[in-house]
Design a protein around this motif. Structure first.
Motif, mmCIF file in Angstrom:
data_model
loop_
_atom_site.group_PDB
_atom_site.id
_atom_site.type_symbol
_atom_site.label_atom_id
_atom_site.label_comp_id
_atom_site.label_asym_id
_atom_site.label_seq_id
_atom_site.Cartn_x
_atom_site.Cartn_y
_atom_site.Cartn_z
ATOM 1 N N ASP A 37 0.869 -1.213 -0.318
ATOM 2 C CA ASP A 37 0.050 0.114 -0.287
ATOM 3 C C ASP A 37 1.471 0.400 -0.035
ATOM 4 O O ASP A 37 2.319 1.324 0.198
ATOM 5 C CB ASP A 37 -1.100 -0.466 1.487
ATOM 6 C CG ASP A 37 -0.556 0.329 2.388
ATOM 7 O OD1 ASP A 37 0.553 1.013 2.743
ATOM 8 O OD2 ASP A 37 -0.524 -0.353 3.416
ATOM 9 N N GLN A 40 3.205 1.910 3.596
ATOM 10 C CA GLN A 40 4.627 1.171 2.534
ATOM 11 C C GLN A 40 5.453 1.891 1.290
ATOM 12 O O GLN A 40 6.287 1.383 2.115
ATOM 13 C CB GLN A 40 4.135 -0.624 2.391
ATOM 14 C CG GLN A 40 3.371 -1.118 3.472
ATOM 15 C CD GLN A 40 2.850 -2.276 3.153
ATOM 16 O OE1 GLN A 40 1.970 -2.627 2.109
ATOM 17 N NE2 GLN A 40 2.888 -3.390 4.425
ATOM 18 N N GLY A 78 -2.740 4.737 -7.780
ATOM 19 C CA GLY A 78 -4.408 4.928 -7.272
ATOM 20 C C GLY A 78 -4.451 6.309 -7.461
ATOM 21 O O GLY A 78 -6.151 6.325 -7.852
#
Length: 79
Positions: A37, A40, A78
């Motif tokens: 993610d 991280q 994203g």
């Protein structure tokens, strides 16, 4: 712009495909598993870039560029 022959088109396509960032390479540049993610990714980037910026070797500079590229691509995935 000139017309390219079939062979030239194929070679250009091959070169472009070879230059595409592979997700597994991007994650491995940050020592992460695929699917990490954003938290991280950012943490790994901070750790690796801090470590590499302290070095003056040409290899470290090249690895830092790869780490920066991986962070740039993965942190925008994203968006």
């Amino acid at each position: 712009m000139r017309d390219m022959g079939f062979r030239e088109i194929c070679l250009t396509f091959r070169d472009n495909v070879n230059n595409i960032d592979r997700a597994s390479d991007l994650y491995s540049n940050l020592d992460l598993k695929e699917g990490a993610d954003i938290v991280q990714i950012n943490k790994a980037y901070q750790e690796k870039s801090t470590e590499l910026q302290a070095s003056t070797s040409p290899e470290a500079k090249q690895e830092l560029a790869q780490v920066e590229r991986a962070h740039e691509v993965l942190s925008n995935k994203g968006s």
